[in-house]
Design a protein around this motif. Sequence first.
Motif, PDB file in Angstrom:
ATOM      1  N   GLN A  78       2.842  14.424   6.950  1.00  0.00           N
ATOM      2  CA  GLN A  78       3.885  15.432   6.773  1.00  0.00           C
ATOM      3  C   GLN A  78       4.759  15.145   5.541  1.00  0.00           C
ATOM      4  OE1 GLN A  78       5.934  15.501  10.526  1.00  0.00           O
ATOM      5  NE2 GLN A  78       4.287  16.613  11.561  1.00  0.00           N
ATOM      6  N   GLY A  79       4.067  14.725   4.473  1.00  0.00           N
ATOM      7  CA  GLY A  79       4.768  14.509   3.221  1.00  0.00           C
ATOM      8  C   GLY A  79       5.556  13.214   3.142  1.00  0.00           C
ATOM      9  N   GLN A  80       5.442  12.352   4.162  1.00  0.00           N
ATOM     10  CA  GLN A  80       6.206  11.110   4.174  1.00  0.00           C
ATOM     11  C   GLN A  80       5.455   9.927   3.569  1.00  0.00           C
ATOM     12  OE1 GLN A  80       9.462  11.096   5.165  1.00  0.00           O
ATOM     13  NE2 GLN A  80       9.066  13.296   5.248  1.00  0.00           N
ATOM     14  N   GLY A  81       4.114  10.026   3.520  1.00  0.00           N
ATOM     15  CA  GLY A  81       3.314   8.952   2.961  1.00  0.00           C
ATOM     16  C   GLY A  81       3.413   7.646   3.728  1.00  0.00           C
ATOM     17  N   GLN A  82       3.733   7.719   5.029  1.00  0.00           N
ATOM     18  CA  GLN A  82       3.918   6.512   5.825  1.00  0.00           C
ATOM     19  C   GLN A  82       2.875   6.399   6.932  1.00  0.00           C
ATOM     20  OE1 GLN A  82       6.211   4.144   5.098  1.00  0.00           O
ATOM     21  NE2 GLN A  82       6.651   5.377   3.291  1.00  0.00           N
ATOM     22  N   GLY A  83       1.750   7.080   6.767  1.00  0.00           N
ATOM     23  CA  GLY A  83       0.732   7.069   7.810  1.00  0.00           C
ATOM     24  C   GLY A  83      -0.121   5.814   7.788  1.00  0.00           C
ATOM     25  N   GLU A  84      -1.209   5.840   8.527  1.00  0.00           N
ATOM     26  CA  GLU A  84      -2.110   4.692   8.625  1.00  0.00           C
ATOM     27  C   GLU A  84      -2.821   4.464   7.295  1.00  0.00           C
ATOM     28  OE1 GLU A  84      -5.698   5.268  10.909  1.00  0.00           O
ATOM     29  OE2 GLU A  84      -5.479   7.447  10.809  1.00  0.00           O
ATOM     30  N   ILE A  85      -3.261   3.242   7.101  1.00  0.00           N
ATOM     31  CA  ILE A  85      -3.991   2.894   5.885  1.00  0.00           C
ATOM     32  C   ILE A  85      -5.450   3.270   6.044  1.00  0.00           C
ATOM     33  CG2 ILE A  85      -4.744   0.994   4.402  1.00  0.00           C
ATOM     34  CD1 ILE A  85      -2.162  -0.437   5.061  1.00  0.00           C
ATOM     35  N   GLY A  86      -5.973   3.962   5.041  1.00  0.00           N
ATOM     36  CA  GLY A  86      -7.375   4.336   5.028  1.00  0.00           C
ATOM     37  C   GLY A  86      -8.070   3.764   3.811  1.00  0.00           C
ATOM     38  N   LEU A  87      -9.402   3.748   3.865  1.00  0.00           N
ATOM     39  CA  LEU A  87     -10.223   3.331   2.733  1.00  0.00           C
ATOM     40  C   LEU A  87     -10.895   4.554   2.152  1.00  0.00           C
ATOM     41  CD1 LEU A  87     -11.863   0.082   4.137  1.00  0.00           C
ATOM     42  CD2 LEU A  87     -10.442   0.221   2.093  1.00  0.00           C
ATOM     43  N   PHE A  88     -10.898   4.639   0.812  1.00  0.00           N
ATOM     44  CA  PHE A  88     -11.403   5.820   0.139  1.00  0.00           C
ATOM     45  C   PHE A  88     -12.304   5.440  -1.029  1.00  0.00           C
ATOM     46  CE2 PHE A  88      -7.422   6.811   2.155  1.00  0.00           C
ATOM     47  CZ  PHE A  88      -7.615   8.057   2.718  1.00  0.00           C
ATOM     48  N   LEU A  89     -13.277   6.297  -1.277  1.00  0.00           N
ATOM     49  CA  LEU A  89     -14.153   6.153  -2.436  1.00  0.00           C
ATOM     50  C   LEU A  89     -13.680   7.092  -3.529  1.00  0.00           C
ATOM     51  CD1 LEU A  89     -17.606   6.111  -0.604  1.00  0.00           C
ATOM     52  CD2 LEU A  89     -16.532   4.172  -1.770  1.00  0.00           C
ATOM     53  N   VAL A  90     -13.513   6.531  -4.731  1.00  0.00           N
ATOM     54  CA  VAL A  90     -13.040   7.321  -5.862  1.00  0.00           C
ATOM     55  C   VAL A  90     -13.976   7.089  -7.041  1.00  0.00           C
ATOM     56  CG1 VAL A  90     -11.157   7.714  -7.493  1.00  0.00           C
ATOM     57  CG2 VAL A  90     -10.638   7.163  -5.103  1.00  0.00           C
ATOM     58  N   VAL A  97       0.849  -1.200   0.000  1.00  0.00           N
ATOM     59  CA  VAL A  97       0.000   0.000   0.000  1.00  0.00           C
ATOM     60  C   VAL A  97       0.885   1.251   0.000  1.00  0.00           C
ATOM     61  CG1 VAL A  97      -1.961   1.193   1.035  1.00  0.00           C
ATOM     62  CG2 VAL A  97      -1.742  -1.279   1.300  1.00  0.00           C
ATOM     63  N   SER A  98       1.497   1.501  -1.134  1.00  0.00           N
ATOM     64  CA  SER A  98       2.317   2.705  -1.274  1.00  0.00           C
ATOM     65  C   SER A  98       1.535   3.876  -1.853  1.00  0.00           C
ATOM     66  CB  SER A  98       3.529   2.408  -2.167  1.00  0.00           C
ATOM     67  OG  SER A  98       3.122   1.949  -3.440  1.00  0.00           O
ATOM     68  N   THR A  99       0.314   3.637  -2.285  1.00  0.00           N
ATOM     69  CA  THR A  99      -0.555   4.731  -2.744  1.00  0.00           C
ATOM     70  C   THR A  99      -0.780   5.694  -1.590  1.00  0.00           C
ATOM     71  OG1 THR A  99      -1.660   3.307  -4.352  1.00  0.00           O
ATOM     72  CG2 THR A  99      -2.840   5.277  -3.660  1.00  0.00           C
ATOM     73  N   THR A 100      -0.690   6.980  -1.871  1.00  0.00           N
ATOM     74  CA  THR A 100      -0.807   7.981  -0.809  1.00  0.00           C
ATOM     75  C   THR A 100      -2.102   8.760  -0.917  1.00  0.00           C
ATOM     76  OG1 THR A 100       0.387   9.627  -2.142  1.00  0.00           O
ATOM     77  CG2 THR A 100       1.680   8.262  -0.641  1.00  0.00           C
ATOM     78  N   ALA A 101      -2.594   9.183   0.228  1.00  0.00           N
ATOM     79  CA  ALA A 101      -3.785  10.028   0.322  1.00  0.00           C
ATOM     80  C   ALA A 101      -3.395  11.318   1.037  1.00  0.00           C
ATOM     81  CB  ALA A 101      -4.888   9.308   1.087  1.00  0.00           C
ATOM     82  N   ALA A 112     -16.077  -0.679 -13.438  1.00  0.00           N
ATOM     83  CA  ALA A 112     -16.559  -0.108 -12.180  1.00  0.00           C
ATOM     84  C   ALA A 112     -16.934   1.366 -12.327  1.00  0.00           C
ATOM     85  CB  ALA A 112     -15.506  -0.269 -11.095  1.00  0.00           C
ATOM     86  N   ASP A 113     -17.986   1.760 -11.623  1.00  0.00           N
ATOM     87  CA  ASP A 113     -18.385   3.166 -11.553  1.00  0.00           C
ATOM     88  C   ASP A 113     -17.696   3.872 -10.392  1.00  0.00           C
ATOM     89  OD1 ASP A 113     -20.432   2.972 -13.677  1.00  0.00           O
ATOM     90  OD2 ASP A 113     -21.468   1.695 -12.224  1.00  0.00           O
ATOM     91  N   VAL A 114     -17.412   3.113  -9.349  1.00  0.00           N
ATOM     92  CA  VAL A 114     -16.749   3.677  -8.175  1.00  0.00           C
ATOM     93  C   VAL A 114     -15.713   2.676  -7.676  1.00  0.00           C
ATOM     94  CG1 VAL A 114     -18.484   2.744  -6.575  1.00  0.00           C
ATOM     95  CG2 VAL A 114     -17.121   4.726  -5.904  1.00  0.00           C
ATOM     96  N   LEU A 115     -14.602   3.197  -7.178  1.00  0.00           N
ATOM     97  CA  LEU A 115     -13.524   2.365  -6.669  1.00  0.00           C
ATOM     98  C   LEU A 115     -13.405   2.541  -5.159  1.00  0.00           C
ATOM     99  CD1 LEU A 115     -10.821   3.312  -9.328  1.00  0.00           C
ATOM    100  CD2 LEU A 115     -12.248   1.263  -9.346  1.00  0.00           C
ATOM    101  N   VAL A 116     -13.254   1.424  -4.458  1.00  0.00           N
ATOM    102  CA  VAL A 116     -12.907   1.454  -3.035  1.00  0.00           C
ATOM    103  C   VAL A 116     -11.406   1.210  -2.974  1.00  0.00           C
ATOM    104  CG1 VAL A 116     -13.258   0.437  -0.774  1.00  0.00           C
ATOM    105  CG2 VAL A 116     -15.172   0.588  -2.385  1.00  0.00           C
ATOM    106  N   VAL A 117     -10.644   2.225  -2.558  1.00  0.00           N
ATOM    107  CA  VAL A 117      -9.186   2.221  -2.697  1.00  0.00           C
ATOM    108  C   VAL A 117      -8.521   2.284  -1.322  1.00  0.00           C
ATOM    109  CG1 VAL A 117      -7.213   3.356  -3.785  1.00  0.00           C
ATOM    110  CG2 VAL A 117      -9.467   3.479  -4.866  1.00  0.00           C
ATOM    111  N   THR A 118      -7.475   1.486  -1.145  1.00  0.00           N
ATOM    112  CA  THR A 118      -6.644   1.602   0.050  1.00  0.00           C
ATOM    113  C   THR A 118      -5.483   2.546  -0.236  1.00  0.00           C
ATOM    114  OG1 THR A 118      -5.395  -0.362  -0.640  1.00  0.00           O
ATOM    115  CG2 THR A 118      -7.158  -0.690   0.965  1.00  0.00           C
ATOM    116  N   ALA A 119      -5.186   3.396   0.718  1.00  0.00           N
ATOM    117  CA  ALA A 119      -4.069   4.337   0.569  1.00  0.00           C
ATOM    118  C   ALA A 119      -3.564   4.731   1.943  1.00  0.00           C
ATOM    119  CB  ALA A 119      -4.512   5.578  -0.213  1.00  0.00           C
ATOM    120  N   ARG A 120      -2.280   5.096   1.989  1.00  0.00           N
ATOM    121  CA  ARG A 120      -1.699   5.576   3.248  1.00  0.00           C
ATOM    122  C   ARG A 120      -1.906   7.078   3.355  1.00  0.00           C
ATOM    123  NH1 ARG A 120       1.011   1.869   6.041  1.00  0.00           N
ATOM    124  NH2 ARG A 120       1.714  -0.003   4.918  1.00  0.00           N
ATOM    125  N   ILE A 121      -2.443   7.473   4.477  1.00  0.00           N
ATOM    126  CA  ILE A 121      -2.701   8.891   4.692  1.00  0.00           C
ATOM    127  C   ILE A 121      -1.374   9.600   4.893  1.00  0.00           C
ATOM    128  CG2 ILE A 121      -3.855  10.561   6.186  1.00  0.00           C
ATOM    129  CD1 ILE A 121      -5.890   8.326   6.803  1.00  0.00           C
TER     130      ILE A 121
END
Length: 380
Positions: free
Chosen positions: A175-187, A137-141, A163-172
């Motif tokens: 401070q610009g590090q992209g190493q935060g907790e994993i969240g779920l997002f609607l796209v 999960v290197s995708t960032t939010a 798909a019309d909508v994506l449920v995406v996992t990304a790291r919040i």
Amino acid sequence: MDFELNEEQTMLRDTAHDVLTKFYDIEKLREVTATDLGWSRDVWKSLAEIGILGLPFSEDDGGMGAGPEEVAAVLGEIGRSLAPEPVLDAVYVPGGLIAETGSAEQRAQYLPQLASGELLAAFAHTEPGDRWPSAAVSTTATASGDGYVLTGRKNPVLHGDCADVLVVTARIDAQGQGQGEIGLFLVDATATGVSRTPFRTHDMRRGAQVELQEAPATRLAEGDVAAALVRSEVVTQVALCAEAVGAMEESLRFTTEYLKQRKQFGVPLAKFQTLTQRAADMYVLLEQARSMSLYATVTLADGDVNPIVASRAKLQICRSARKIGQEAIQMHGGIGITAEYPVGHYVSRLLAIEHTLGGASEHLRTLSNQIADYDKILIG
């Protein structure tokens, strides 16, 4: 304990069987899977009308509030018919995540539409280089206004092409590090910053590589995301086990019928003792797979979301599917791998299920790593 389906579950299974077998034979299956979409909107509409698409969702969310046993019964019929409709990938998996982690407003916006067949979703979690059970999960939010923007690449996204909508996992982004907790997002799959490269899989299904470049997203922020991801994985594995059992049943049926009809030296192949013994071995493997699938389903129905149980079931499914598929092809001979005959298509689907969320070696390794957690190992 009674392991037979009750009257309502039997009716549900038979209804799904009637709808799918009425529409699909091998010629129709080849015709439908050759289209750009890869499945039938007419069948999708029928599945929605009889409540199959909304099966696992609560009645408040527009569904039927059914349990894992009912879902397993339906998935078994999907496996038996090789129906390519993305019931699991486009509804049950992403819808389950929305149901568990979405707000009341988000559930009301998406779940009734998923249940009615009006909306298609996809779960975008795996990234290039991932190998189950790891997921980097290197995708960032990154926070942006009232929402977030996502940047990263997801591949494969099963049925992400439609798909019309994506449920995406990304790291919040922290401070610009992209190493935060994993969240779920609607796209929104058609939003600016989202690009999809569709592809076809060997089992006649569809998928896509999804590129996210500062794509606008809304966070699913209710509940424990980590627990929701574990539950989603277990539910998916149990569902795939049920589908595989249906496919293995048909593989065995086609094989035994062929042995009865095909003659060699003037007598049916079923008269050859070696072939009947091999068919009997296929039956034993099927029953082992069925038992483990039922074990995982009942465990989940009891409220125990147990990844170890899911791995035990998937390990046996992988072993049985591989051997049953090999024997089905071998005993059919050359016709078994032709596009005009069903057996090769069943074997292809079983192979795809084996490679989804871990194959036999990965699950064996996972289970082996748990041995130290047990006080005793009883052999005998």
